[in-house]
Design a protein around this motif. Structure first.
Motif, mmCIF file in Angstrom:
data_model
loop_
_atom_site.group_PDB
_atom_site.id
_atom_site.type_symbol
_atom_site.label_atom_id
_atom_site.label_comp_id
_atom_site.label_asym_id
_atom_site.label_seq_id
_atom_site.Cartn_x
_atom_site.Cartn_y
_atom_site.Cartn_z
ATOM 1 N N CYS A 13 0.829 -1.215 0.000
ATOM 2 C CA CYS A 13 0.000 0.000 0.000
ATOM 3 C C CYS A 13 0.861 1.262 0.000
ATOM 4 N N GLY A 14 2.070 1.147 0.510
ATOM 5 C CA GLY A 14 3.004 2.283 0.476
ATOM 6 C C GLY A 14 2.788 3.325 1.572
ATOM 7 N N LEU A 15 1.916 3.035 2.555
ATOM 8 C CA LEU A 15 1.676 4.035 3.612
ATOM 9 C C LEU A 15 2.949 4.343 4.394
ATOM 10 N N CYS A 16 3.773 3.318 4.609
ATOM 11 C CA CYS A 16 5.018 3.551 5.354
ATOM 12 C C CYS A 16 5.913 4.538 4.607
ATOM 13 N N ILE A 17 5.873 4.459 3.271
ATOM 14 C CA ILE A 17 6.694 5.385 2.470
ATOM 15 C C ILE A 17 6.218 6.818 2.725
ATOM 16 N N GLU A 18 4.889 6.987 2.783
ATOM 17 C CA GLU A 18 4.320 8.326 2.960
ATOM 18 C C GLU A 18 4.588 8.906 4.342
ATOM 19 N N VAL A 19 4.429 8.069 5.380
ATOM 20 C CA VAL A 19 4.488 8.649 6.739
ATOM 21 C C VAL A 19 5.898 8.757 7.294
ATOM 22 N N CYS A 20 6.829 8.006 6.783
ATOM 23 C CA CYS A 20 8.185 8.049 7.360
ATOM 24 C C CYS A 20 8.756 9.465 7.230
ATOM 25 N N PRO A 21 9.085 10.114 8.366
ATOM 26 C CA PRO A 21 9.555 11.500 8.263
ATOM 27 C C PRO A 21 10.911 11.627 7.586
ATOM 28 N N VAL A 22 11.675 10.527 7.531
ATOM 29 C CA VAL A 22 12.999 10.627 6.904
ATOM 30 C C VAL A 22 13.100 9.817 5.605
ATOM 31 N N ARG A 23 11.930 9.395 5.111
ATOM 32 C CA ARG A 23 11.884 8.719 3.804
ATOM 33 C C ARG A 23 12.789 7.486 3.731
ATOM 34 N N ASN A 24 12.602 6.593 4.676
ATOM 35 C CA ASN A 24 13.460 5.396 4.725
ATOM 36 C C ASN A 24 12.856 4.172 4.023
ATOM 37 N N GLY A 31 7.364 -3.009 -7.754
ATOM 38 C CA GLY A 31 6.243 -2.676 -6.859
ATOM 39 C C GLY A 31 6.422 -3.133 -5.422
ATOM 40 N N GLU A 32 7.515 -3.768 -5.133
ATOM 41 C CA GLU A 32 7.751 -4.236 -3.760
ATOM 42 C C GLU A 32 8.154 -3.049 -2.882
ATOM 43 N N VAL A 33 7.616 -2.990 -1.662
ATOM 44 C CA VAL A 33 8.020 -1.920 -0.737
ATOM 45 C C VAL A 33 9.166 -2.450 0.115
ATOM 46 N N ILE A 34 10.238 -1.677 0.152
ATOM 47 C CA ILE A 34 11.401 -2.147 0.924
ATOM 48 C C ILE A 34 11.903 -1.056 1.875
ATOM 49 N N ILE A 42 19.568 7.245 10.097
ATOM 50 C CA ILE A 42 18.763 8.468 10.261
ATOM 51 C C ILE A 42 17.318 8.156 10.681
ATOM 52 N N CYS A 43 17.035 6.877 10.947
ATOM 53 C CA CYS A 43 15.703 6.517 11.456
ATOM 54 C C CYS A 43 15.491 7.237 12.785
ATOM 55 N N GLN A 44 14.323 7.888 12.942
ATOM 56 C CA GLN A 44 14.058 8.630 14.186
ATOM 57 C C GLN A 44 13.417 7.749 15.251
ATOM 58 N N GLU A 45 13.201 6.513 14.905
ATOM 59 C CA GLU A 45 12.575 5.550 15.828
ATOM 60 C C GLU A 45 11.255 6.079 16.373
ATOM 61 N N CYS A 46 10.480 6.758 15.518
ATOM 62 C CA CYS A 46 9.190 7.290 15.956
ATOM 63 C C CYS A 46 8.120 6.214 15.939
ATOM 64 N N GLY A 47 8.342 5.155 15.143
ATOM 65 C CA GLY A 47 7.377 4.048 15.098
ATOM 66 C C GLY A 47 6.176 4.321 14.215
ATOM 67 N N GLN A 48 6.158 5.457 13.489
ATOM 68 C CA GLN A 48 4.977 5.788 12.678
ATOM 69 C C GLN A 48 4.720 4.746 11.594
ATOM 70 N N CYS A 49 5.793 4.194 11.023
ATOM 71 C CA CYS A 49 5.635 3.185 9.966
ATOM 72 C C CYS A 49 4.882 1.962 10.502
ATOM 73 N N MET A 50 5.225 1.562 11.721
ATOM 74 C CA MET A 50 4.565 0.396 12.302
ATOM 75 C C MET A 50 3.118 0.724 12.668
ATOM 76 N N ALA A 51 2.914 1.956 13.154
ATOM 77 C CA ALA A 51 1.575 2.352 13.596
ATOM 78 C C ALA A 51 0.607 2.488 12.431
ATOM 79 N N VAL A 52 1.127 2.817 11.233
ATOM 80 C CA VAL A 52 0.223 3.047 10.099
ATOM 81 C C VAL A 52 -0.001 1.765 9.288
ATOM 82 N N CYS A 53 0.891 0.795 9.425
ATOM 83 C CA CYS A 53 0.823 -0.404 8.572
ATOM 84 C C CYS A 53 -0.400 -1.266 8.901
ATOM 85 N N PRO A 54 -1.287 -1.490 7.922
ATOM 86 C CA PRO A 54 -2.490 -2.295 8.213
ATOM 87 C C PRO A 54 -2.183 -3.782 8.357
ATOM 88 N N GLU A 55 -0.997 -4.178 7.911
ATOM 89 C CA GLU A 55 -0.659 -5.618 7.901
ATOM 90 C C GLU A 55 0.328 -6.034 8.976
#
Ligand SMILES: Cc1cc2nc3c(=O)[nH]c(=O)nc-3n(C[C@H](O)[C@H](O)[C@H](O)COP(=O)(O)O)c2cc1C
Length: 294
Positions: A13-24, A31-34, A42-55
């Protein structure tokens, strides 16, 4: 374990790409998300990618879906309730002679884990002094420090040095607020404790003096904790007098077990309130300018 995406679970779905503040994160040509491993530092360890991921397909070091993430609360406050809550808070300076149980202190500090932060939140520290005897031991040292400030302000050389050492903002606070009170004898312990106001507990928010963003992070954490005090039916007031003294009097740092190189940003004095306020006050002291309003 390295930061990564589980390709079996990922729905692309690519939501992690959108929400990551540092574009990691990125999508590959097929089409694979990596996760971009080279950008891990430079990961800020905010956890937003995990919080937004539906899977539950994203893994970031330090977080665990089972332990650290949980379903969103069903009834978050609406704006009206939020305003009522904030409007009802007061800085409480009169306390009942009743200790604060440790489990209540834990609840007061829980919101700190949800506070926004700049740079390194792990570099701020919180020290709880839930012991009135220790606080009372400190009071004469704080008063002595405040009296010294009064003397320095009246000596042109010491005043100049203080301005240089403390910086313009702190100097203005001392000159316009603390010094006039010292001169009036406001903090004289013979007239009672005007510093911690008989509070049964003090909480210090601090960090190594060179730690990045510790001032901003500590102030936000203290604000979150202060609001939790109010939510729990207790009362608190931010206190900057004790930190000012603690930062400059090594004996106080020792008494409160604060590391010698730490800078105490703010403290909260708290306890069970003695009085109930009848009204909320709307103060319009802060100037807010809308767009190009003059
Ligand atoms: C950064 C900061 C430092 C403060 N320091 C003190 C303090 O040392 N002693 C005190 O009695 N109140 C202190 N206060 C509380 C303010 O004086 C209080 O917020 C103000 O009087 C407004 O009252 P209210 O909080 O009930 O709206 C501080 C507040 C802030 C935000």
């Amino acid at each position: 374990m390295n930061n990564r995406i589980d390709p079996e679970k990922c729905s692309r779905c690519g939501l992690c790409i959108e929400v990551c503040p540092v574009r990691n994160f990125k999508k590959t040509e097929n089409g694979e998300v990596i996760y971009i491993t080279e950008r891990t530092d430079i990961c800020q360890e905010c956890g937003q990618c995990m919080a937004v991921c539906p899977e539950e397909a994203v893994y970031v070091a330090g977080y665990d879906y089972e332990k650290d993430l949980f379903p969103l609360p069903e009834n978050p406050v609406d704006h009206a309730k939020y305003m009522d809550f904030l409007a009802g808070r007061r800085s409480v300076r009169n306390f009942r002679d009743k200790p604060v149980p440790e489990e209540v202190i834990e609840k007061i500090l829980e919101p700190v884990y949800y506070a926004p932060y700049g740079a390194a939140p792990e570099k701020t520290r919180i020290t709880v002094i839930n012991n009135r005897t220790v606080i009372e031991e400190a009071l004469p040292l704080v008063v002595k420090f405040l009296d010294d400030i009064g003397k320095w302000m009246e000596n042109p050389i010491a005043r100049f040095m203080m301005r240089r050492g403390a910086g313009a903002e702190t100097f203005s606070t001392v000159k316009n607020h603390i010094y006039p009170m010292v001169r009036k004898g406001h903090y004289d312990l013979r007239y009672g404790d005007q510093i911690t106001r008989g509070a049964p507990a003090l909480i210090f928010f601090h960090g190594d003096r060179v730690a990045e963003e510790h001032t901003n992070n500590a102030l936000i954490q203290a604000t979150y904790a202060m609001l939790a005090v109010h939510a729990l039916g207790l009362g608190a007031t931010m206190n900057e007098l004790v930190p000012a003294a603690v930062n400059r009097v090594p004996e106080l740092k020792k008494l409160f077990s604060i590391p010698p190189d730490d800078d105490v940003v703010i403290s909260l004095m708290l306890g069970y309130p003695k009085y109930r306020y009848q009204k909320a006050i709307r103060r319009k002291k802060v100037k807010i300018r809308m767009n190009d309003e003059r």
